[in-house]
Design an enzyme around this catalytic site. Structure first.
Site, short mmCIF file in Angstrom:
data_model
loop_
_atom_site.label_atom_id
_atom_site.label_comp_id
_atom_site.label_asym_id
_atom_site.label_seq_id
_atom_site.Cartn_x
_atom_site.Cartn_y
_atom_site.Cartn_z
CG ASP A 1 -9.36 -0.22 5.31
OD1 ASP A 1 -9.14 -0.62 4.15
OD2 ASP A 1 -8.59 -0.42 6.27
CE LYS B 1 -3.77 -2.47 2.25
NZ LYS B 1 -4.60 -2.73 3.44
CD GLN C 1 -3.42 -4.55 6.43
OE1 GLN C 1 -3.57 -3.47 5.88
NE2 GLN C 1 -3.83 -5.68 5.88
#
Ligand code: GUN
Length: 296
Positions: free
Chosen positions: A124, A57, A101
């Protein structure tokens, strides 16, 4: 012999096209004196797979002209300290996108963590506000993996209207939002969707009805040839690490679909790696870009 000529849904290629477009738009923003989109990623602990995903990412941000900050926290960090960090990022006007994450260490509640992220920076798409908007069809940040799959279907102009889509897996990250997006009134979308999970009976018979199959259960080679209708579109979300002594890393990635056996039957199929993975990252960048555009 199957009559179908199988084609690859190349996520690397489609993701590159999205990143190239973003790169040009961001360069244009900079010329206009505007700021670059800033993604802050929090990585807790040393989970090998998470390290790889977060590194990918951050790399994609660098390649595309985004600013990124990687915040690493020790495995034994308290939930309180993590929430404090999120609060700090919520209040930082330079940051437009925050991601933590997953999975998190067991002593930390992912629910509390997701709820703490400002929905306006929730790139997200996991916050209940984002999920609620998605379900209602209100524009919002869509979860990166299902959004990436929608972008892949769009890129390859795959017809979805009226098709029967079988989604294997009901996770909040992939299966459930995927079912919402595929059944939505849009293009791609307008599918009839069946979600299957560990308690589903007659799984093989249901899969055989699928014009589109999205496999997101995390069991390597779960989808076999006799579960797939000829001409189906197969999307493989699985990325399990399996031991491979022949590789420098000691492992290779395996999808949920037995690719060699299933692919000859498909009209389209995603490879692993190089299918859904790159699209997830492209989708995250699109969300972060959108967040930046809304604020600056
Ligand atoms: N773990 C697996 N997929 C994801 C994702 O899309 N976002 C985050 N934050 N963690 C993940």
């Amino acid at each position: 012999m199957y009559v179908c000529a199988m084609k690859i849904l190349d996520g690397k290629l489609a993701a590159q096209a999205i990143k190239d477009e973003l790169k040009i738009t961001i360069a244009q923003r900079i010329i206009e004196g505007k700021k670059s989109p800033h993604l802050a990623a929090i990585l807790v602990g040393n989970n090998g797979a998470s390290e790889t995903y977060v590194a990918a990412k951050v790399k994609a941000c660098e390649e595309t002209g985004f600013t990124s900050t990687l915040i690493r926290m020790e495995e034994d960090i308290s939930e309180y300290r993590l929430l404090e960090k999120i609060e700090h990022l919520n209040n930082d006007p330079d940051v437009e996108g925050i991601l933590v994450q997953l999975p998190l260490p067991k002593h930390i509640s992912s629910k509390n963590v997701i709820n703490a992220i400002d929905p306006d920076k929730d790139v997200d798409g996991f916050h209940p506000v984002s999920v609620g908007k998605m379900v209602e069809g209100i524009p919002t940040f869509l979860p990166a993996t299902p959004y990436g799959i929608m972008l892949l279907l769009e890129h390859y102009k795959i017809e979805t209207k009226g098709k029967h889509a079988i989604v294997l897996g009901r996770s909040n990250i992939v299966g459930r939002p995927m079912s919402i997006l595929l059944s939505g009134n849009g293009n791609p979308g307008n599918c009839t969707v069946t979600i299957c999970h560990s308690h589903t009976k007659n799984l093989k018979e249901i899969c055989l009805q699928g014009d589109i199959i999205v496999a997101a259960i995390g069991i390597p080679d779960f989808v076999k040839e006799d579960m797939v209708k000829e001409g189906a579109v197969v999307i493989d979300v699985g990325i399990t690490r399996v031991e491979d002594a022949g590789r420098k890393s000691g492992f290779r990635l395996k999808g949920d679909v037995d690719f060699d056996a299933v692919s000859p039957k498909c009209s389209w199929i995603t490879p692993v790696p190089g299918g859904v993975g790159p699209m997830t990252i492209a989708a995250l960048l699109k969300n972060t870009f959108l967040s930046c555009e809304q604020k600056n």
